[in-house]
Write an enzyme that holds these catalytic residues in place. Structure first.
Site, PDB file in Angstrom:
ATOM      1  N   GLU A 144      -9.664   4.857  -5.908  1.00 20.10           N
ATOM      2  CA  GLU A 144      -8.397   4.412  -5.330  1.00 20.10           C
ATOM      3  C   GLU A 144      -7.837   3.307  -6.227  1.00 20.10           C
ATOM      4  O   GLU A 144      -8.506   2.326  -6.507  1.00 20.10           O
ATOM      5  CB  GLU A 144      -8.636   3.906  -3.896  1.00 20.10           C
ATOM      6  CG  GLU A 144      -7.348   3.574  -3.186  1.00 20.10           C
ATOM      7  CD  GLU A 144      -7.509   3.500  -1.661  1.00 20.10           C
ATOM      8  OE1 GLU A 144      -8.352   4.227  -1.104  1.00 20.10           O
ATOM      9  OE2 GLU A 144      -6.790   2.692  -1.039  1.00 20.10           O
ATOM     10  N   ARG A 145      -6.600   3.528  -6.665  1.00 18.57           N
ATOM     11  CA  ARG A 145      -5.961   2.567  -7.571  1.00 18.57           C
ATOM     12  C   ARG A 145      -6.766   2.388  -8.858  1.00 18.57           C
ATOM     13  O   ARG A 145      -6.868   1.282  -9.386  1.00 18.57           O
ATOM     14  CB  ARG A 145      -5.749   1.213  -6.888  1.00 18.57           C
ATOM     15  CG  ARG A 145      -5.049   1.293  -5.555  1.00 18.57           C
ATOM     16  CD  ARG A 145      -3.737   2.016  -5.641  1.00 18.57           C
ATOM     17  NE  ARG A 145      -3.092   2.213  -4.335  1.00 18.57           N
ATOM     18  CZ  ARG A 145      -1.989   2.917  -4.179  1.00 18.57           C
ATOM     19  NH1 ARG A 145      -1.413   3.507  -5.205  1.00 18.57           N
ATOM     20  NH2 ARG A 145      -1.452   3.073  -2.990  1.00 18.57           N
ATOM     21  N   ASN A 186     -12.225   1.747   1.931  1.00 19.78           N
ATOM     22  CA  ASN A 186     -11.826   2.814   2.852  1.00 19.78           C
ATOM     23  C   ASN A 186     -12.963   3.826   2.891  1.00 19.78           C
ATOM     24  O   ASN A 186     -13.036   4.726   2.070  1.00 19.78           O
ATOM     25  CB  ASN A 186     -10.533   3.481   2.399  1.00 19.78           C
ATOM     26  CG  ASN A 186      -9.351   2.524   2.475  1.00 19.78           C
ATOM     27  OD1 ASN A 186      -9.183   1.817   3.461  1.00 19.78           O
ATOM     28  ND2 ASN A 186      -8.555   2.483   1.418  1.00 19.78           N
ATOM     29  N   LYS A 266     -13.754  -3.382   5.860  1.00 19.06           N
ATOM     30  CA  LYS A 266     -12.302  -3.366   6.059  1.00 19.06           C
ATOM     31  C   LYS A 266     -12.090  -2.764   7.440  1.00 19.06           C
ATOM     32  O   LYS A 266     -12.274  -1.551   7.630  1.00 19.06           O
ATOM     33  CB  LYS A 266     -11.638  -2.499   4.986  1.00 19.06           C
ATOM     34  CG  LYS A 266     -10.117  -2.336   5.154  1.00 19.06           C
ATOM     35  CD  LYS A 266      -9.513  -1.493   4.017  1.00 19.06           C
ATOM     36  CE  LYS A 266      -8.003  -1.375   4.169  1.00 19.06           C
ATOM     37  NZ  LYS A 266      -7.381  -0.570   3.093  1.00 19.06           N
ATOM     38  N   GLU A 270      -4.766  -0.635   7.929  1.00 16.12           N
ATOM     39  CA  GLU A 270      -4.222   0.590   7.332  1.00 16.12           C
ATOM     40  C   GLU A 270      -4.961   1.833   7.794  1.00 16.12           C
ATOM     41  O   GLU A 270      -5.345   2.684   6.991  1.00 16.12           O
ATOM     42  CB  GLU A 270      -4.268   0.470   5.804  1.00 16.12           C
ATOM     43  CG  GLU A 270      -3.428  -0.697   5.296  1.00 16.12           C
ATOM     44  CD  GLU A 270      -3.413  -0.834   3.769  1.00 16.12           C
ATOM     45  OE1 GLU A 270      -4.386  -0.415   3.124  1.00 16.12           O
ATOM     46  OE2 GLU A 270      -2.416  -1.365   3.243  1.00 16.12           O
ATOM     47  N   ARG A 303     -13.078  -8.408   5.458  1.00 21.56           N
ATOM     48  CA  ARG A 303     -11.765  -8.563   4.815  1.00 21.56           C
ATOM     49  C   ARG A 303     -10.694  -8.970   5.823  1.00 21.56           C
ATOM     50  O   ARG A 303     -10.678  -8.500   6.953  1.00 21.56           O
ATOM     51  CB  ARG A 303     -11.349  -7.272   4.107  1.00 21.56           C
ATOM     52  CG  ARG A 303     -12.171  -7.012   2.871  1.00 21.56           C
ATOM     53  CD  ARG A 303     -11.784  -5.703   2.215  1.00 21.56           C
ATOM     54  NE  ARG A 303     -10.783  -5.857   1.182  1.00 21.56           N
ATOM     55  CZ  ARG A 303      -9.670  -5.151   1.096  1.00 21.56           C
ATOM     56  NH1 ARG A 303      -9.362  -4.274   2.035  1.00 21.56           N
ATOM     57  NH2 ARG A 303      -8.829  -5.324   0.102  1.00 21.56           N
ATOM     58  N   ARG A 320       4.961  -9.474   7.912  1.00 18.85           N
ATOM     59  CA  ARG A 320       3.625  -9.121   7.438  1.00 18.85           C
ATOM     60  C   ARG A 320       2.913 -10.302   6.794  1.00 18.85           C
ATOM     61  O   ARG A 320       1.693 -10.434   6.905  1.00 18.85           O
ATOM     62  CB  ARG A 320       3.745  -7.966   6.447  1.00 18.85           C
ATOM     63  CG  ARG A 320       2.467  -7.682   5.701  1.00 18.85           C
ATOM     64  CD  ARG A 320       2.577  -6.392   4.929  1.00 18.85           C
ATOM     65  NE  ARG A 320       1.500  -6.266   3.961  1.00 18.85           N
ATOM     66  CZ  ARG A 320       1.330  -5.214   3.161  1.00 18.85           C
ATOM     67  NH1 ARG A 320       2.188  -4.209   3.221  1.00 18.85           N
ATOM     68  NH2 ARG A 320       0.328  -5.149   2.311  1.00 18.85           N
ATOM     69  N   ASP A 349       0.164  -8.327  -0.888  1.00 17.63           N
ATOM     70  CA  ASP A 349      -0.799  -7.378  -1.450  1.00 17.63           C
ATOM     71  C   ASP A 349      -0.694  -7.318  -2.962  1.00 17.63           C
ATOM     72  O   ASP A 349      -0.160  -6.355  -3.500  1.00 17.63           O
ATOM     73  CB  ASP A 349      -0.557  -5.991  -0.833  1.00 17.63           C
ATOM     74  CG  ASP A 349      -1.670  -5.002  -1.198  1.00 17.63           C
ATOM     75  OD1 ASP A 349      -2.756  -5.447  -1.611  1.00 17.63           O
ATOM     76  OD2 ASP A 349      -1.440  -3.786  -1.057  1.00 17.63           O
ATOM     77  N   GLU A 371     -10.227 -13.060  -2.813  1.00 17.22           N
ATOM     78  CA  GLU A 371     -10.198 -11.710  -3.383  1.00 17.22           C
ATOM     79  C   GLU A 371      -8.989 -11.576  -4.290  1.00 17.22           C
ATOM     80  O   GLU A 371      -7.861 -11.853  -3.883  1.00 17.22           O
ATOM     81  CB  GLU A 371     -10.125 -10.659  -2.264  1.00 17.22           C
ATOM     82  CG  GLU A 371      -9.967  -9.229  -2.780  1.00 17.22           C
ATOM     83  CD  GLU A 371      -9.900  -8.182  -1.660  1.00 17.22           C
ATOM     84  OE1 GLU A 371     -10.570  -8.358  -0.623  1.00 17.22           O
ATOM     85  OE2 GLU A 371      -9.148  -7.192  -1.825  1.00 17.22           O
ATOM     86  N   GLU A 377      -2.895  -2.444  -9.904  1.00 16.22           N
ATOM     87  CA  GLU A 377      -2.150  -1.580  -8.987  1.00 16.22           C
ATOM     88  C   GLU A 377      -0.645  -1.839  -9.047  1.00 16.22           C
ATOM     89  O   GLU A 377       0.138  -0.903  -9.187  1.00 16.22           O
ATOM     90  CB  GLU A 377      -2.662  -1.782  -7.554  1.00 16.22           C
ATOM     91  CG  GLU A 377      -1.863  -0.985  -6.530  1.00 16.22           C
ATOM     92  CD  GLU A 377      -2.411  -1.095  -5.123  1.00 16.22           C
ATOM     93  OE1 GLU A 377      -3.454  -1.761  -4.936  1.00 16.22           O
ATOM     94  OE2 GLU A 377      -1.799  -0.520  -4.206  1.00 16.22           O
ATOM     95  N   TRP A 525       5.977  -0.592   6.073  1.00 17.20           N
ATOM     96  CA  TRP A 525       4.907  -1.405   5.496  1.00 17.20           C
ATOM     97  C   TRP A 525       5.150  -2.910   5.543  1.00 17.20           C
ATOM     98  O   TRP A 525       4.338  -3.683   5.009  1.00 17.20           O
ATOM     99  CB  TRP A 525       4.636  -0.963   4.057  1.00 17.20           C
ATOM    100  CG  TRP A 525       4.163   0.453   3.978  1.00 17.20           C
ATOM    101  CD1 TRP A 525       4.912   1.554   3.677  1.00 17.20           C
ATOM    102  CD2 TRP A 525       2.838   0.934   4.249  1.00 17.20           C
ATOM    103  NE1 TRP A 525       4.133   2.685   3.732  1.00 17.20           N
ATOM    104  CE2 TRP A 525       2.857   2.335   4.090  1.00 17.20           C
ATOM    105  CE3 TRP A 525       1.640   0.310   4.625  1.00 17.20           C
ATOM    106  CZ2 TRP A 525       1.716   3.127   4.281  1.00 17.20           C
ATOM    107  CZ3 TRP A 525       0.512   1.090   4.818  1.00 17.20           C
ATOM    108  CH2 TRP A 525       0.558   2.483   4.646  1.00 17.20           C
TER     109      TRP A 525
END
Lengths: 662, 662
Positions: A144-145, A186, A266, A270, A303, A320, A349, A371, A377, A525
């Site tokens: 991912e990414r 994830n 996590k 999401e 997280r 957010r 993010d 982090e 990304e 988002w």
């Protein structure tokens, strides 16, 4: 896969000078048969021979013999080292085995950076207890990414272990990394089974290789494991059946993986399951797991990336940016000792510019770690050059005002502020199975730099850049200066041609490469710029969403007023008219135009500089990077023209310099 | 898969009345053992028994016996039929077997629509020789732009043949379809091998089933086959090796598939290979294949969807709308007799409102057929209700002015204008393996309607809607009126809440569902609205891209002037200020606001109307459609608010009615 199929990164060990002697080893207080010590000795032999031509012999004597004397010094702190070179050789002291290993790598680094063996000298102790890499590797081999090929840990739901695994561990240890989470946060499908018999043998093997380099293996956890791999119908953290299930599961894990570090979670993020599903708090979830793993010395890394990802864009009150603080501050002081919250550097993010998360230092009685994302990304996909260390430095140097002293983020996450032992830094890594590990050869500077910075947060961006250049390419002085300057300019250049003054996003949805000014403007988002024909920006002041008030007073006041708000964050905190006069004497809109023209031009400058290095950079590396610069120029041009056109079409205000806007 | 796992669509054969007799068959001039005649008789038996309870017996006599007398009439034209009911039964005349089959389906249709058997009567001849369905089914089972499940032809690179296949053929024949292309025009991977031994047996089997219903099977072709499945290094259509390769290949195809119809080719389009690669014209490519297939009676259908899909959005001179005409007009008259050009209804790509393609009728010496899209790619994904027949009617009724008479698109594509035999209509179909075939039960009206319209272009949208409703649901009068009105209102409603006045696009890139006003504005696809703070639209007049001048004089003049341009296409042809006064007395901007508020409100009206049908529509259908209406309302609201916000933020001009715009 053969050794030649991947590069050695900064451990390429160029011949720095021709030594004339041999090395003999003496150990005092350390056992040469222990795995980490063996690794240290192996690295010393290999490195020294490559760097100077001097061999290390089992039995050596005579006038050309230098000694490497490694001895235990109980006065030193964990994982620290002292070494000193002289005509007789080098003395290296440490409290523990990791200190020895890091000391050896530091000796080699100093030589690779130009010192002779008799000149090396350093006293170092790690700034942070936890220095971790987080892999977002999926078990099907995708990342991912990831922008550097596929995973080198997983393929077709199997764990891969080969020579590359060991090299990976060597590289990480050489910059002081002591913890690695091998799978994506994830956690789905096969990855849920990493804590079962299906994978224990292979995870153990991987963990043992890491162990030889002083690295603990961690796993990302599926909070819904009791349902998905157990036979329960709940994963409520306060349910007795759930707790019992975890107790048995964690016992099983530690029966098989003695040196297992713990879990990264996590939750409620999401689409991932979490305690909220059962009306529990994040603390309820984290503490339950913490209690279960405590008898084994493990930790739970939780997280804080929790926010409403189904927001209505029409809703201007929900913010957010506020979410992390809103969800986690109330429970400050209730998290157990072996639980640590992992907090992204900014409240959104990993954008190219964000303020520091107010949770960092906002939490005063909770273990917390920083982090950051080395994987690019939102910062160019390892196509565009973007040396991220200056960004990390800004975050670390930020004064949270959580106290009158020791109030920087570096102080907070190192444990200095609160005196806590569980503290540190983690990064989402940028590696893959590409030959050069990081897609763009220059992106390895971020990988190297994060490790070095997490070990020593006092290093400057430039020092790190120079270390990396010397070890990787061993360039002549002029070319070193060119490359160093390229790295140091690159983040600002990327920022100039992308989204202006802290507003972020404006990026192609999903993919996150290339411009789409409105791409996230009407989305779920929580990522809006609120541009209209008069101005742009999000009012996060006390008259807006109130986000600025999540900071301590000094910062809250500074951010709340557009006149004192740092201009690079102006649009993050304020909705500003295009005609607003910036401190440069330019209007906001003219600044947007100018910075985008400049950014594109300066990106071309980077590419031109790279061309100057042709011939001194190995051809294969040169070509790989060159190819990416061509793509970066397209990207920069696209950003420049789309952003400028967007604002020109929206405002109707022309560029004062009359340049072409479409 | 069992029969109950899919619906019978409009062949559901409700019991219309209780008949009191039996039927006997008499054939004159037709052989009852021929496949198509057997199908016709089978359908008559099945339909008549279900609709009236009357059986058809092999040997029947007595006072309650009606006769169905089927006889050949050589005075009739191809595929046409005459039938007439009386107290004695029904006489059905046709020239050929397809005429018989269509006649039987027409008899059943009239009974299902309320006539008694003794009242049925019709004289019909198909408007178009070719009436085709194009499947965009991929061999992995996916369907490009499919919104009704997976393919029922392909799964895991194998061809599926089961009872569903036959039902599919029945449905198609019942509305007069006589040609089906089974695979996606983007031919890749396994699909390239459909013309090899790997698949011949199964394709033959499928072709035979189609044949029983008077349908020819066609395949989409990979123009690069000589390279991809042959061992040539070129597919240059003028290369002798390539021609020889095709000659052998086509011989092989016809050796195995005797009644094969021919090939559909998408060449030089969106990344597909084609003649341009070799500096050849589209005619070179099409004619070569045409010559090769001619001895077998096959045809080549060549798509005209050729345009530059790597356009620079900054370039305002290049106009994708011009491309089809620019590429194909020059070669008018050079295409061979068994080649036919398949032309999309509009110059762009199946938007909710486009002008008619100027190629239609522009070409005066070339076989041409109209392509429309039943699959709701840009018209709501079979979630939103959008009855497309009114759109097809507008296209067919459009006067191209290619001559003083017979100048409508219907005239041109039927062959009436030029007197050519190869002519017709094709549609990208909207089916999949969903139980109800079309995802939304109401989307079957488009499937039905296209077939009927291609057979008889004189039918009105309302007639078709009523036929479909009667056969599918057999509703009481009041409910019929409600549903008929819903269908007839739906296209205009969809248009109101999506992109205004012919400008198109403004849709989420790639997916094509939901709004993204700038989603295609800075893309490479040639799809721009050019909105700025003062106005919106593309200048395609003689002062702009010159697209309007591709039409014959009367139309060119009409489109060229914003005062005579039909307002529903105003933004397609002109860049218009927001303050421009429309014929309604509203400004352009106020029209945008009003139509979006109205569209959303009217979509709610559709949903409310649907609720009135609860109880009379079978529950399962009702629920499926109801669920989609809920999604449509979300979609309509999202379109309304994003479009209105976009223009309000850009123009700064408020809604005169003071409604909420974000």
């Amino acid at each position: 896969m053969k050794v030649n199929e991947w590069t050695q990164l900064w451990l390429d060990h160029h011949r720095m000078y021709e030594g004339s002697g041999v090395w003999a080893l003496e150990l005092a207080g350390f056992d040469k048969d222990r795995a980490v010590i063996k690794s240290a000795i192996r690295e010393f032999k290999r490195g020294m021979e490559a760097l100077t031509g001097e061999k290390t012999l089992e039995t050596a004597s005579g006038s050309d013999t230098h000694k490497l004397i490694i001895s235990q010094n109980s006065a030193l702190s964990k994982e620290s080292y002292h070494f000193e070179g002289s005509a007789d050789g080098i003395t290296l002291e440490a409290l523990d085995e990791n200190g020895v290993l890091y000391g050896v790598f530091a000796i080699l680094r100093q030589i690779a950076c130009g010192k002779k063996a008799d000149q090396v000298s350093e006293k170092a102790a790690p700034s942070n207890p936890l220095r971790m890499m987080n892999h977002w590797d999926n078990m099907d081999g995708s990342i991912e990414r990831g922008y550097s090929g596929e995973s080198f840990f997983f393929e077709n739901e199997e764990i891969i272990i080969d020579d590359r695994t060991r090299d990976y561990a060597r590289f990480m240890a050489s910059v002081g990394i002591n913890g690695v989470v091998i799978n994506n946060v994830n956690v789905k499908g096969a990855a849920s089974y990493l804590i079962t018999d299906r994978y224990f043998d292979k995870v153990k093997e991987l963990s043992d290789i890491f162990g030889e380099y002083g690295i603990r293996l961690y796993l990302s956890l599926n909070f819904a494991s009791p349902i998905e791999i157990g036979d329960l119908d709940t994963c409520d953290p306060l349910d007795k059946k759930v707790i019992t299930w975890w107790e048995e599961k964690v016992k099983e894990v530690y029966d098989r993986l003695h040196s297992f570090g713990g879990f990264l979670v996590k939750a409620d993020s999401e689409g991932r399951p979490g305690p909220f599903t059962y009306g529990r708090t994040q603390a309820d979830g984290a503490n339950m797991l913490g209690d279960v793993i405590k008898p084994y010395g493990g930790i739970i890394i939780w997280r804080c990336f929790v926010y409403n990802c189904t927001q209505d864009w029409r809703d201007t009150r929900t913010d957010r940016a506020r979410a992390g603080y809103d969800y986690f501050m109330e429970q400050d002081g209730t998290y157990h000792d072996n639980v640590i919250l992992q907090i992204k550097n900014g409240p959104m993010d990993f954008q190219i510019r964000e303020p520091v998360s107010p949770l960092l230092g906002g939490l005063k009685q909770t273990n917390q770690m920083l982090e950051v994302q080395i994987a690019q990304e939102y910062t160019g996909h390892q196509i565009d050059l973007c040396y991220l260390i200056p960004m990390y430095k800004e975050v670390l140097d930020f004064h949270t005002h959580c106290g009158s002293e020791k109030d920087t983020v570096a102080d907070v996450v190192s444990g200095r502020t609160m005196g806590n032992e569980l503290a540190g830094m983690a990064a989402v890594i940028n590696t893959g199975n590409d030959k050069n590990w990081t897609g763009n050869d220059l992106a390895a500077a971020n990988l190297y730099g994060f490790g070095r910075l997490s070990f020593n947060t006092e290093l400057t961006s430039e020092e790190i850049a120079r270390e990396w250049i010397a070890q990787t390419f061993n360039l002549p002085e002029k070319e070193t200066e060119i490359l160093c300057s390229m790295l140091l300019r690159s983040r600002e250049i990327y920022e100039k041609y992308t989204s202006p003054l802290g507003i972020g996003w404006m990026v192609t949805p999903n993919g996150h490469y290339g411009p789409s000014v409105d791409g996230y403007e009407y989305s779920r988002w929580g990522t809006y710029h609120r541009a209209d024909h008069l101005g742009i920006g999000v009012d996060r002041t006390d008259k807006g969403t109130g986000y600025a008030q999540q900071y301590y007073e000094e910062n809250a006041r500074m951010y709340n007023d557009p006149l004192t708000c740092p201009e690079e964050l102006l649009l993050f905190f304020h909705h500003i008219p295009y005609t607003w006069m910036l401190k440069t004497g330019k209007t906001l809109l003219q600044h947007i135009y100018d910075s985008h023209f400049e950014g594109e031009e300066e990106a071309r400058g980077l590419a031109t500089d790279w061309d100057k290095l042709q011939g001194v950079i190995p051809k294969e590396s040169f070509d790989r990077v060159k190819e990416r610069f061509l793509l970066q120029l397209d990207n920069a041009r696209e950003w420049r023209d789309q952003v400028n056109s967007y604002f020109y079409r929206k405002s109707g205000i022309p560029d004062q310099k009359g340049r072409t806007i479409y």
